[in-house]
Design an enzyme around this catalytic site. Structure first.
Site, mmCIF file in Angstrom:
data_model
loop_
_atom_site.group_PDB
_atom_site.id
_atom_site.type_symbol
_atom_site.label_atom_id
_atom_site.label_comp_id
_atom_site.label_asym_id
_atom_site.label_seq_id
_atom_site.Cartn_x
_atom_site.Cartn_y
_atom_site.Cartn_z
ATOM 1 N N GLU A 85 -11.938 -5.289 -4.317
ATOM 2 C CA GLU A 85 -13.396 -5.317 -4.272
ATOM 3 C C GLU A 85 -14.036 -5.458 -5.652
ATOM 4 O OE1 GLU A 85 -14.368 -1.798 -2.073
ATOM 5 O OE2 GLU A 85 -14.256 -2.848 -0.149
ATOM 6 N N GLU A 116 8.971 3.744 0.652
ATOM 7 C CA GLU A 116 8.390 4.747 -0.238
ATOM 8 C C GLU A 116 9.436 5.733 -0.758
ATOM 9 O OE1 GLU A 116 6.619 8.544 1.912
ATOM 10 O OE2 GLU A 116 5.624 6.729 2.639
#
Length: 309
Positions: A85, A116
């Site tokens: 953004e 992960e």
């Protein structure tokens, strides 16, 4: 470092929602809302650390470095969201702020949970980005224990990068691994262990603060206007016109003409109108002022006050 899940604040059972499966839809929503209402208070103790992190981000970007958000699952997606953004909102180069997620880009859309657990993957992902000491790494993990994030932070710190950890559990391994710890203790989740909820919301709020504050420090805001916004669609083109008109108070016709001459760049158009100069002089003043509108206008004002021979 292995941390048992049952010891984490984010994994505790929330007594206030223990009967949530017996409630009406409206009461379920009310209970979730009650839990979320406490998040701003949870963030308050971390404000000084957040401000320090934002200052470091601005310094790194100003010196030609980059910012990398690193996380797994929801935490990784939130980092990618914040990074993605910044270019349309503040006109940053997409390479300047990037988000990395355990499992790679496909993990944004479909969970790759096992990724992960491998700290070496965090290091490898940063190596593929040719990380240098000028760059900065923010590791994000609600639990504060994610091996992928620990691997990334360890590698970054060994290179001499500034590192920040954002966790929602106190005394976490990633907080110990980073130079700066931002800890927001959000407590037990509405649904036990579902850290996409309160922890995720708090992480998003902190990331908003980090990137927005850094962009303000870099001169990408004038007043509270996003003057480096990229006018890449009709909505944003209209926004640029409104921003310039709000900043200058000029008539719509004059604003439109200045924006056109400035190639759609709000910051340049504002300096043109308030400084009484053409686009080239406005661009030069901004360049000489590090991109800060107020400084550019001050510089132009000083030049106008100089005695003319």
């Amino acid at each position: 470092m292995t941390v048992a899940l049952e010891t984490l604040a984010t994994e505790e059972q929330n007594r206030a929602t223990a009967d949530i499966d017996q409630l009406t839809p409206l009461d379920i929503v009310r209970r979730i809302h009650q839990e979320d209402a406490a998040l701003t208070a949870a963030i308050a103790p971390a404000l000084e650390a957040i401000a320090q992190g934002a200052t470091w981000i601005a310094e790194a970007l100003a010196q030609g470095g980059r910012l990398f958000y690193v996380g797994a699952g929801t935490s990784g997606r939130l980092g990618i969201l914040d990074a993605s953004e910044c270019p349309p909102t503040y006109g940053t180069n997409p390479e300047q702020i990037q988000g990395l997620i355990a499992g790679g880009p496909s993990a944004v859309f479909r969970s790759v949970e096992a990724a992960e657990d491998r700290p070496e993957l965090g290091e490898e992902d940063l190596k593929t980005k040719n990380l240098t000491s000028k760059d900065m790494v923010v590791g994000i993990a609600a639990s504060g224990r994610t091996p992928y994030v620990l691997g990334a932070l360890g590698y970054a710190r060994a290179l001499g990068c500034r590192t920040v950890a954002l966790a929602c559990s106190p005394h976490s391994p990633i907080s110990a691994a980073a130079e700066l710890a931002i800890t927001v203790v959000t407590g037990p989740e509405v649904i036990t262990g579902s850290t996409r909820m309160k922890a995720g919301s708090a992480q998003k709020m902190v990331l908003n603060m980090l990137s927005t504050t850094a962009m303000i420090l870099l001169g990408k805001v004038y007043g509270n206007l996003m003057v480096d916004v990229k006018a890449s669609n009709e909505k944003l083109r209209q926004r640029v016109l409104r921003i310039v008109q709000t900043a200058t108070g000029e008539a719509a016709e004059a604003v439109a003409a200045a924006v056109a001459a400035a190639d759609g760049h709000a910051k340049t158009a504002i300096v043109m109108l308030l400084g009484g100069v053409d686009a080239n002089k406005a661009r030069l003043a901004l360049e000489q002022s590090g991109g800060f509108v107020a400084k550019a206008l001050q510089k132009l004002g000083q030049e106008n006050e100089k005695p003319k021979n």
